[in-house]
Design a protein around this motif. Structure first.
Motif, PDB file in Angstrom:
ATOM      1  N   PRO A  57       0.816  -1.225   0.000  1.00 18.46           N
ATOM      2  CA  PRO A  57       0.000   0.000   0.000  1.00 18.46           C
ATOM      3  C   PRO A  57       0.851   1.277   0.000  1.00 18.46           C
ATOM      4  O   PRO A  57       0.526   2.238  -0.700  1.00 18.46           O
ATOM      5  CB  PRO A  57      -0.819  -0.114   1.280  1.00 18.46           C
ATOM      6  N   LEU A  58       1.934   1.291   0.737  1.00 14.61           N
ATOM      7  CA  LEU A  58       2.808   2.468   0.781  1.00 14.61           C
ATOM      8  C   LEU A  58       3.481   2.693  -0.569  1.00 14.61           C
ATOM      9  O   LEU A  58       3.517   3.816  -1.081  1.00 14.61           O
ATOM     10  CB  LEU A  58       3.879   2.307   1.869  1.00 14.61           C
ATOM     11  N   ALA A  59       3.978   1.628  -1.164  1.00 16.66           N
ATOM     12  CA  ALA A  59       4.637   1.749  -2.469  1.00 16.66           C
ATOM     13  C   ALA A  59       3.642   2.181  -3.547  1.00 16.66           C
ATOM     14  O   ALA A  59       3.970   2.997  -4.415  1.00 16.66           O
ATOM     15  CB  ALA A  59       5.287   0.423  -2.851  1.00 16.66           C
ATOM     16  N   ALA A  60       2.415   1.660  -3.490  1.00 15.17           N
ATOM     17  CA  ALA A  60       1.392   2.035  -4.465  1.00 15.17           C
ATOM     18  C   ALA A  60       1.056   3.524  -4.343  1.00 15.17           C
ATOM     19  O   ALA A  60       0.883   4.217  -5.351  1.00 15.17           O
ATOM     20  CB  ALA A  60       0.136   1.192  -4.265  1.00 15.17           C
ATOM     21  N   LYS A  61       0.986   4.012  -3.119  1.00 11.55           N
ATOM     22  CA  LYS A  61       0.684   5.427  -2.894  1.00 11.55           C
ATOM     23  C   LYS A  61       1.814   6.306  -3.437  1.00 11.55           C
ATOM     24  O   LYS A  61       1.571   7.315  -4.104  1.00 11.55           O
ATOM     25  CB  LYS A  61       0.493   5.675  -1.399  1.00 11.55           C
ATOM     26  N   ARG A  62       3.047   5.910  -3.170  1.00 11.50           N
ATOM     27  CA  ARG A  62       4.193   6.676  -3.675  1.00 11.50           C
ATOM     28  C   ARG A  62       4.258   6.651  -5.199  1.00 11.50           C
ATOM     29  O   ARG A  62       4.563   7.646  -5.835  1.00 11.50           O
ATOM     30  CB  ARG A  62       5.488   6.139  -3.081  1.00 11.50           C
ATOM     31  N   LYS A  63       3.936   5.500  -5.787  1.00  7.83           N
ATOM     32  CA  LYS A  63       3.927   5.393  -7.254  1.00  7.83           C
ATOM     33  C   LYS A  63       2.848   6.290  -7.848  1.00  7.83           C
ATOM     34  O   LYS A  63       3.071   6.944  -8.867  1.00  7.83           O
ATOM     35  CB  LYS A  63       3.703   3.944  -7.688  1.00  7.83           C
ATOM     36  N   ALA A  64       1.693   6.336  -7.221  1.00  9.38           N
ATOM     37  CA  ALA A  64       0.612   7.183  -7.713  1.00  9.38           C
ATOM     38  C   ALA A  64       1.031   8.652  -7.710  1.00  9.38           C
ATOM     39  O   ALA A  64       0.740   9.392  -8.655  1.00  9.38           O
ATOM     40  CB  ALA A  64      -0.646   6.978  -6.863  1.00  9.38           C
ATOM     41  N   VAL A  65       1.755   9.070  -6.693  1.00 11.24           N
ATOM     42  CA  VAL A  65       2.240  10.452  -6.612  1.00 11.24           C
ATOM     43  C   VAL A  65       3.245  10.721  -7.731  1.00 11.24           C
ATOM     44  O   VAL A  65       3.170  11.744  -8.417  1.00 11.24           O
ATOM     45  CB  VAL A  65       2.862  10.724  -5.225  1.00 11.24           C
ATOM     46  N   ARG A  66       4.182   9.787  -7.940  1.00 11.45           N
ATOM     47  CA  ARG A  66       5.189   9.947  -9.014  1.00 11.45           C
ATOM     48  C   ARG A  66       4.524   9.975 -10.389  1.00 11.45           C
ATOM     49  O   ARG A  66       4.858  10.812 -11.236  1.00 11.45           O
ATOM     50  CB  ARG A  66       6.195   8.793  -8.989  1.00 11.45           C
TER      51      ARG A  66
END
Length: 80
Positions: free
Chosen positions: A7-16
């Protein structure tokens, strides 16, 4: 998403991804592709290839005609 991310990585990817989608270059390409679709409805279901200046299937266009995307990275394409 196709990738299995925490979930944390998905959130960071969405921001990028959103930051990349809002760059001036991406905005210009998107606007140009939309203009091309309005001008030529024959391209329905296809992507405008900014390198070859023609309609291509999404798989062909996004995969750099079977060559992969690393070779193509950073190129300047016509958007006008």
């Amino acid at each position: 998403m196709a990738q299995k991310l925490s979930p944390l990585a998905a959130k960071r990817k969405a921001v990028r991804d959103l930051a990349y989608a809002k760059t001036e270059d991406r905005k210009n390409k998107k606007a140009h592709a939309q203009k091309m679709h309005r001008k030529d409805p024959a391209g329905k279901g296809k992507d405008w290839d900014h390198k070859n200046q023609r309609w291509e299937t999404p798989a062909q266009n996004r995969g750099n005609d079977g060559l992969g995307t690393k070779k193509e990275s950073g190129k300047k394409y016509k958007t006008k």
